[in-house]
Design a protein around this motif. Structure first.
Motif, PDB file in Angstrom:
ATOM      1  N   SER A  18     -12.233  59.237 -26.029  1.00  0.00           N
ATOM      2  CA  SER A  18     -11.993  60.568 -26.609  1.00  0.00           C
ATOM      3  C   SER A  18     -11.548  60.455 -28.065  1.00  0.00           C
ATOM      4  CB  SER A  18     -10.938  61.310 -25.793  1.00  0.00           C
ATOM      5  OG  SER A  18     -11.399  61.531 -24.471  1.00  0.00           O
ATOM      6  N   MET A  19     -10.646  59.529 -28.338  1.00  0.00           N
ATOM      7  CA  MET A  19     -10.147  59.384 -29.704  1.00  0.00           C
ATOM      8  C   MET A  19     -11.225  58.839 -30.619  1.00  0.00           C
ATOM      9  SD  MET A  19      -7.480  59.989 -31.509  1.00  0.00           S
ATOM     10  CE  MET A  19      -7.569  59.918 -33.307  1.00  0.00           C
ATOM     11  N   ARG A  20     -11.941  57.832 -30.156  1.00  0.00           N
ATOM     12  CA  ARG A  20     -12.993  57.244 -30.983  1.00  0.00           C
ATOM     13  C   ARG A  20     -14.059  58.277 -31.331  1.00  0.00           C
ATOM     14  NH1 ARG A  20     -17.960  55.177 -30.335  1.00  0.00           N
ATOM     15  NH2 ARG A  20     -17.940  55.477 -28.075  1.00  0.00           N
ATOM     16  N   LEU A 101      -7.566  53.218 -38.190  1.00  0.00           N
ATOM     17  CA  LEU A 101      -6.521  54.138 -37.753  1.00  0.00           C
ATOM     18  C   LEU A 101      -5.839  53.516 -36.547  1.00  0.00           C
ATOM     19  CD1 LEU A 101      -5.225  56.960 -38.072  1.00  0.00           C
ATOM     20  CD2 LEU A 101      -7.027  57.863 -36.597  1.00  0.00           C
ATOM     21  N   SER A 102      -4.517  53.334 -36.653  1.00  0.00           N
ATOM     22  CA  SER A 102      -3.816  52.614 -35.585  1.00  0.00           C
ATOM     23  C   SER A 102      -2.363  53.045 -35.525  1.00  0.00           C
ATOM     24  CB  SER A 102      -3.908  51.098 -35.824  1.00  0.00           C
ATOM     25  OG  SER A 102      -3.230  50.383 -34.827  1.00  0.00           O
ATOM     26  N   VAL A 103      -1.830  53.197 -34.292  1.00  0.00           N
ATOM     27  CA  VAL A 103      -0.413  53.538 -34.101  1.00  0.00           C
ATOM     28  C   VAL A 103       0.152  52.689 -32.966  1.00  0.00           C
ATOM     29  CG1 VAL A 103      -0.703  55.909 -34.918  1.00  0.00           C
ATOM     30  CG2 VAL A 103      -0.924  55.401 -32.473  1.00  0.00           C
ATOM     31  N   CYS A 117      -5.851  51.708 -31.358  1.00  0.00           N
ATOM     32  CA  CYS A 117      -6.553  51.531 -32.633  1.00  0.00           C
ATOM     33  C   CYS A 117      -8.003  51.986 -32.568  1.00  0.00           C
ATOM     34  CB  CYS A 117      -6.492  50.060 -33.027  1.00  0.00           C
ATOM     35  SG  CYS A 117      -7.379  49.668 -34.551  1.00  0.00           S
ATOM     36  N   CYS A 118      -8.484  52.543 -33.683  1.00  0.00           N
ATOM     37  CA  CYS A 118      -9.910  52.816 -33.890  1.00  0.00           C
ATOM     38  C   CYS A 118     -10.287  52.307 -35.282  1.00  0.00           C
ATOM     39  CB  CYS A 118     -10.215  54.316 -33.840  1.00  0.00           C
ATOM     40  SG  CYS A 118      -9.983  55.105 -32.235  1.00  0.00           S
ATOM     41  N   PHE A 119     -11.500  51.777 -35.416  1.00  0.00           N
ATOM     42  CA  PHE A 119     -11.952  51.391 -36.751  1.00  0.00           C
ATOM     43  C   PHE A 119     -13.475  51.409 -36.821  1.00  0.00           C
ATOM     44  CE2 PHE A 119     -12.141  47.303 -34.614  1.00  0.00           C
ATOM     45  CZ  PHE A 119     -13.242  46.661 -35.180  1.00  0.00           C
ATOM     46  N   SER A 120     -13.959  51.419 -38.052  1.00  0.00           N
ATOM     47  CA  SER A 120     -15.392  51.336 -38.339  1.00  0.00           C
ATOM     48  C   SER A 120     -15.616  50.327 -39.454  1.00  0.00           C
ATOM     49  CB  SER A 120     -15.947  52.700 -38.753  1.00  0.00           C
ATOM     50  OG  SER A 120     -15.998  53.590 -37.657  1.00  0.00           O
ATOM     51  N   ARG A 121     -16.858  49.926 -39.605  1.00  0.00           N
ATOM     52  CA  ARG A 121     -17.179  48.974 -40.660  1.00  0.00           C
ATOM     53  C   ARG A 121     -17.456  49.663 -41.986  1.00  0.00           C
ATOM     54  NH1 ARG A 121     -21.951  46.045 -37.609  1.00  0.00           N
ATOM     55  NH2 ARG A 121     -22.230  48.240 -37.013  1.00  0.00           N
ATOM     56  N   THR A 122     -17.463  50.981 -41.961  1.00  0.00           N
ATOM     57  CA  THR A 122     -17.681  51.755 -43.192  1.00  0.00           C
ATOM     58  C   THR A 122     -16.460  52.606 -43.479  1.00  0.00           C
ATOM     59  OG1 THR A 122     -18.745  53.524 -41.920  1.00  0.00           O
ATOM     60  CG2 THR A 122     -20.174  51.830 -42.874  1.00  0.00           C
ATOM     61  N   THR A 134      -2.885  63.085 -33.785  1.00  0.00           N
ATOM     62  CA  THR A 134      -3.693  63.122 -32.558  1.00  0.00           C
ATOM     63  C   THR A 134      -3.684  61.761 -31.876  1.00  0.00           C
ATOM     64  OG1 THR A 134      -5.142  64.821 -33.499  1.00  0.00           O
ATOM     65  CG2 THR A 134      -6.000  63.565 -31.625  1.00  0.00           C
ATOM     66  N   MET A 135      -3.815  60.718 -32.703  1.00  0.00           N
ATOM     67  CA  MET A 135      -3.785  59.376 -32.112  1.00  0.00           C
ATOM     68  C   MET A 135      -2.425  59.078 -31.499  1.00  0.00           C
ATOM     69  SD  MET A 135      -4.821  55.683 -33.700  1.00  0.00           S
ATOM     70  CE  MET A 135      -6.550  55.794 -33.238  1.00  0.00           C
ATOM     71  N   ARG A 136      -1.344  59.561 -32.096  1.00  0.00           N
ATOM     72  CA  ARG A 136      -0.023  59.355 -31.502  1.00  0.00           C
ATOM     73  C   ARG A 136       0.036  59.961 -30.099  1.00  0.00           C
ATOM     74  NH1 ARG A 136       3.158  57.298 -35.358  1.00  0.00           N
ATOM     75  NH2 ARG A 136       2.983  58.116 -37.486  1.00  0.00           N
TER      76      ARG A 136
END
Length: 391
Positions: A18-20, A101-103, A117-122, A134-136
């Motif tokens: 959901s977060m990703r 983005l990480s908490v 955590c979520c991340f992308s290469r761009t 929201t991630m919290r």
């Protein structure tokens, strides 16, 4: 059909997905900090483009997760490649790491479990403080799931340790309750019942349920059967011994091993199961040669629920035991009396003997005799007792 409850893994992966999806990232994960390592416990999606896998680990101090948790890096990075503080982290350029983005995931005791955590290469310049909040929320929810899983694992470890100790030291005893022929008043059999000596004090059904929960049900039942059967020769002939076993133990072959060369004509097997059995043909197949050698089969709890009726129809028992919840009100409630009467007549028509459980008053005994029940057990007729007090 009721839906099966989702597991902790399902719930955490759902939160990651959901977060990703919400922030449009390529990969989401939950890491755990343990013994100086960052361990990837959940990764979504599994077939992610950077080939990050559950169980992978790396040195904690060299990770984004640790530096974010300790405040060395911000929780939101639009493009991690542009920050001086990320240049010594190999993944920054190797993946590369763009938007990140990480908490922290904080457990109920205040400890940091790891990172959500979520991340992308761009890069992604559109991410903002609302995404962090929201991630919290997702991280807090995930912490509750992990807390619950940890409590369940701790409980399971405690149960496993307790039951292993009970099995190894044989810290249980067997008592025998008389079963009486209602017309003659003579003792025709004894039911072997288990009493556990360890704290905390719990009823035998709870002990067996816990053993099943930690995979020791068959071992415990086999140990109990062995101890109960060892006293068969001390019981006055021709009285029989009634033993209890679950369908799982029967199907696994543990019952046959325990019975060995004992005279099966003096043994009654009570099938203990309060829910529907999924392999009646298998049970019939296993018990068939034993019943040909004289073993009698009993179904207990008749009148307490639908499952016992299904057992009766599928297994054609030699004995039907009326549940004590039915007997308790048989002398005061017409409906219970009528149900007992119907079960007794059904049993006799199908060639089964009826045993009434939980008989505690003379009034109950009188009613059962008038309904032509065959045998009974209960405190009125004899309390469970060690073998040495019976012979």
């Amino acid at each position: 059909m009721p839906l099966s409850p989702l597991s902790t893994d399902d719930l955490v992966l759902s939160a990651l997905h959901s977060m990703r999806t919400l922030v449009g990232m390529e990969v989401a994960f939950v890491s755990q900090f343990k013994k100086g390592r960052r361990i990837f416990r959940y990764v979504e999606p599994l077939d992610n483009p950077v080939a990050l896998h559950v169980g992978d680990s790396d040195p904690l101090e060299e990770s984004y997760c640790h530096r974010i948790a300790t405040g060395q890096l911000p929780e939101l990075m639009h493009d991690a490649r542009l920050l001086d503080a990320t240049q010594d982290i190999a993944a920054t350029l190797a993946l590369p790491v763009g938007a990140h983005l990480s908490v922290p995931i904080r457990l109920s005791d205040g400890d940091v479990y790891g990172e959500f955590c979520c991340f992308s290469r761009t890069a992604d310049p559109t991410l903002d403080a609302r995404d962090v909040e929201t991630m919290r929320c997702f991280a807090d929810i995930t912490a509750k799931f992990i807390d619950q899983q940890a409590r369940e694992e701790q409980r399971r470890d405690e149960l496993l340790s307790r039951h292993t100790a009970v099995l190894q030291a044989q810290r249980f005893s067997i008592v025998y309750q008389p079963i009486v022929h209602l017309d003659s008043g003579r003792i025709v059999g004894y039911e072997a019942l288990t009493r556990f000596l360890d704290e905390p004090v719990r009823t035998p059904d709870v002990w067996f349920a816990e053993a099943a929960e930690v995979g020791l049900q068959q071992a415990l039942e086999r140990a109990v059967l062995t101890k109960a059967l060892s006293q068969l020769e001390r019981l006055p002939a021709p009285s029989y011994l009634s033993i209890n076993a679950s369908p799982e133990t029967v199907l696994a072959g543990a019952l046959q091993q325990a019975l060995g060369d004992y005279p099966l004509e003096r043994i009654v097997l009570e099938l203990t199961e309060h829910t529907l059995v999924h392999d009646y043909p298998g049970i019939v197949e296993v018990l068939s040669p034993l019943r040909k050698r004289g073993l009698r089969l009993a179904v207990d709890d008749a009148g307490a629920g639908f499952a016992s009726f299904r057992h009766i129809v599928e297994l054609h028992p030699d004995i039907i035991k009326l549940d004590n919840s039915l007997i308790r009100q048989i002398d005061t409630h017409q409906g219970y009396r009528a149900l007992a009467d119907a079960l007794i007549r059904f049993a006799h028509q199908t060639g089964s003997v009826v045993i009434a459980e939980g008989v505690e008053t003379q009034a109950q005994r009188t009613i059962l005799k008038s309904l032509q029940a065959d045998e009974a057990q209960g405190y009125l007729l004899g309390r469970p007792a060690p073998i040495d007090t019976l012979v």
